[in-house]
Scaffold this motif. Structure first.
Motif, short mmCIF file in Angstrom:
data_model
loop_
_atom_site.label_atom_id
_atom_site.label_comp_id
_atom_site.label_asym_id
_atom_site.label_seq_id
_atom_site.Cartn_x
_atom_site.Cartn_y
_atom_site.Cartn_z
N LEU A 17 0.80 -1.23 0.00
CA LEU A 17 0.00 0.00 0.00
C LEU A 17 0.83 1.28 0.00
N ILE A 18 2.16 1.17 0.09
CA ILE A 18 3.00 2.37 0.24
C ILE A 18 2.84 3.33 -0.93
N ASN A 19 2.56 2.82 -2.13
CA ASN A 19 2.38 3.69 -3.30
C ASN A 19 0.92 4.10 -3.51
N GLU A 20 0.07 3.79 -2.52
CA GLU A 20 -1.35 4.16 -2.56
C GLU A 20 -2.03 3.68 -3.85
N PRO A 21 -1.94 2.39 -4.16
CA PRO A 21 -2.56 1.86 -5.37
C PRO A 21 -4.08 1.81 -5.25
N ASN A 22 -4.75 1.82 -6.40
CA ASN A 22 -6.21 1.73 -6.40
C ASN A 22 -6.69 0.29 -6.34
N ILE A 23 -5.82 -0.65 -6.72
CA ILE A 23 -6.21 -2.06 -6.79
C ILE A 23 -5.31 -2.88 -5.88
N ILE A 24 -5.95 -3.68 -5.02
CA ILE A 24 -5.23 -4.58 -4.13
C ILE A 24 -5.49 -6.00 -4.61
#
Length: 223
Positions: A157-164
């Motif tokens: 999550l460090i790059n603040e992605p929209n998809i996990i």
């Protein structure tokens, strides 16, 4: 937000031995949905995740994510897409055991070469969110299984992605830690993340936070 269109993936072990991992699969996932891919090992779940993440390309068909034809992206653009859009939580964490929590979490930021202030803001946010501030200098191999998973999630999550994307995320956890992970997923869903989980863990199949369960059998969708 995510669409597979008549997607087939064939792995060539050698010229005379081919394996069809998935065959002619089509489905859509809306923005903000939490979708579970259900199936036994070898059913094709992990292949679908790798296609969505742009790690591999389909043999036939298309993979479209946020209006991008991910299946057609050149390698350099596929790498940028993964870096900006995808947070991948691996079954076995894929952490570097002899590095600290901070060093492991920061790995996805290396290609972007952020400044010190940006690093501090992002790092403090994820470490605080997953109760890892007091473990920031701890060598990862000295952490418990649950702590290592939280590090793996923080890194995703460090790059603040929209998809996990999560591949068998509870395979190495006991029930209590699995339930804690499910609570974390609920928080991420509230934040508007689109989440795709591949699992055969029955804990996931009747959760309120799960929008849909797609069952994969022998590389095809089972209806």
């Amino acid at each position: 937000m995510i669409e597979l269109k008549n997607t087939t993936k064939i792995y060539e072990i050698n010229k005379n031995n081919k394996v069809t991992a998935i065959k002619d699969i089509s489905f859509k996932i809306k923005k903000g949905e939490l979708v579970v891919l259900k199936g036994v090992s070898g059913s094709g779940k992990s292949t679908i995740l790798s296609l969505i993440a742009g790690v591999s390309r389909p043999t036939e068909g298309d993979v479209i994510v946020d209006s991008k034809r991910v299946s057609k992206l050149p390698d350099s653009f596929a790498s940028k897409y993964r870096q900006e859009s995808i947070g991948f939580i691996f079954q076995k964490y894929n952490l570097i055991p002899n590095l600290s929590v901070i060093d492991n979490v920061l790995i996805p930021l290396i290609p972007t070469n952020p400044n010190g202030e940006e690093i501090t803001i992002k790092l403090d946010k994820v470490l605080n969110h997953f109760n890892l501030l007091d473990k920031r200098e701890t060598i990862v191999k000295n952490l418990s299984g649950g702590e290592q998973q939280r590090v793996a999630i923080a890194r995703a999550l460090i790059n603040e992605p929209n998809i996990i994307i999560a591949d068998e995320p509870t395979a190495n956890l006991d029930e209590a830690l699995s339930l804690n992970f499910i609570d974390i997923l609920g928080e991420l869903k509230k934040e508007g993340k689109t989440i795709v989980i591949a699992t055969h863990d029955p804990l996931f199949f009747n959760l309120d936070i799960v929008d849909r369960v797609l069952e994969i059998q022998g590389g095809v969708l089972s209806f």
